[in-house]
Enzyme design. Sequence first.
Site: not given
Length: 483
Positions: A110, A140, A212-213, A268-272
């Site tokens: 950013h 980021d 500081n970023s 993996l292909g999951v919604v957790i």
Amino acid sequence: MLQTVYARALALAICLLAVPATAVAELPDFTDLVEEQYRSVVNISTSREIEPQRGGLPPGFDMPELEDSPFGDLFRKFFGERAQPRSRDTASLGSGFIISSDGYVLTNGHVVAEADEIMVRLHDRRQFEAELIGTDRRSDVALLKIDAEGLPAVTVGDPDDLEVGEWVLAIGSPFGFDHSVTAGIVSAKGRSLPNDNYVPFIQTDVAINPGNSGGPLFNLDGEVVGVNAQIFSRTGGFMGLSFAIPIDVAVDVADQLRETGKVARGWLGVVIQEVTRDLAQSFGMERARGALVARVLPDSPAAKAGLRVGDVIVGFNGDEVPRSSALPPMVGQTPIGSKAELDIVRDGQRMTLRVTIGRLPGESELAGYGAPDTDGDEDPQSAPREDAGERLGMRVAPVSDALREQRDLGPGGVEVVELLSTPAAGSGLRQGDVIVMMNSRPIEGVEDFARRVAELPGGRSVALLVERDSGPQFIAIEVPEAE
């Protein structure tokens, strides 16, 4: 009596004077660390040309012929000149640090986002225009290259060796003040922040402010353990909550950007989601832990390995998964195509699955994955039953075709049309939710839902998988005792 009082006061004063000396002796001295490391920290400034919105006359109006009119100059001043907008530059400031003597610099994505020009200023005031090698939005992290040799590079440490309570130090350019030094302790490890699922952040109380970023976070051995990236603030300034990207994550991203210009992650292909205490009870677990699978994407590595909705992933490649936020970084850093072991809890029983890690698709590809298929070719047409869910404090009805199409649902399920009382009203369930599973078994329709609610044992929690506009989510509801 007076002499006794004076004697006690003198003794107390001596004790108070001795305490600060002892405490100071135990505090770390950062002077040598700063002297050795500040040369590797750089100031980063960027510029970006912005085209302002065109002004001028309103749509449909043309400049009148006023060449010989006394109002001509006035008209051109207020409308003619506005019709020729001028571009302007915007600038931003940040920090970074040298990771190799031949000019590679690490910073935050950013800091350099949408920049037309990136300038890197070294400790000796030399300034170079930097080339952007690449940036990774998910972590980021950005990698820059300047045309210089023999630069002082940092020593990379191991963030896994960090302990909560350990002293750490940041060097950066807050508000443009070059090489400002702040110190604090590690407050927590493995923090998950919104929209940053693949970074297990290091939380500190080091004073971090705008500018500081992208700067380094050092341990007491002078090794970089993190990249200062974010703060939590209600004012825009420091409030005691700072977050750094672990340096091993950042270096892995930088290496990939240098070699290929892009970053590949395991998938993996999951919604957790998180496992709450009530959900853990409903799944037959002794305590809340792991990552609860709320959706398995079709044709994904998880689907091919046999993972199911309702499984709780409690271990990955021999490492414990304490919370759902711990799983994405573990998977993301696993080599694509490698085999991994998933320790899961299914129907109260622990078992192990082997999965071949896939490549994380781009966001546009992920959006193309639909809802998983369920058994059955047609949606059972069951009539509404007002008493179907009353034991749980709700009324349900068949899912309308419009709602099914809107949420891309498979057959079955019931729609929550009214919340009557507890336990449903206090569980987080909402009107309009579609209940598609109960205790890891699909709901075929209203009649099926009513029968299974009636059979539920009282005094325990039942896990309901609901589909809402924001996606799938498990909700635990405590079943009341039968009257």
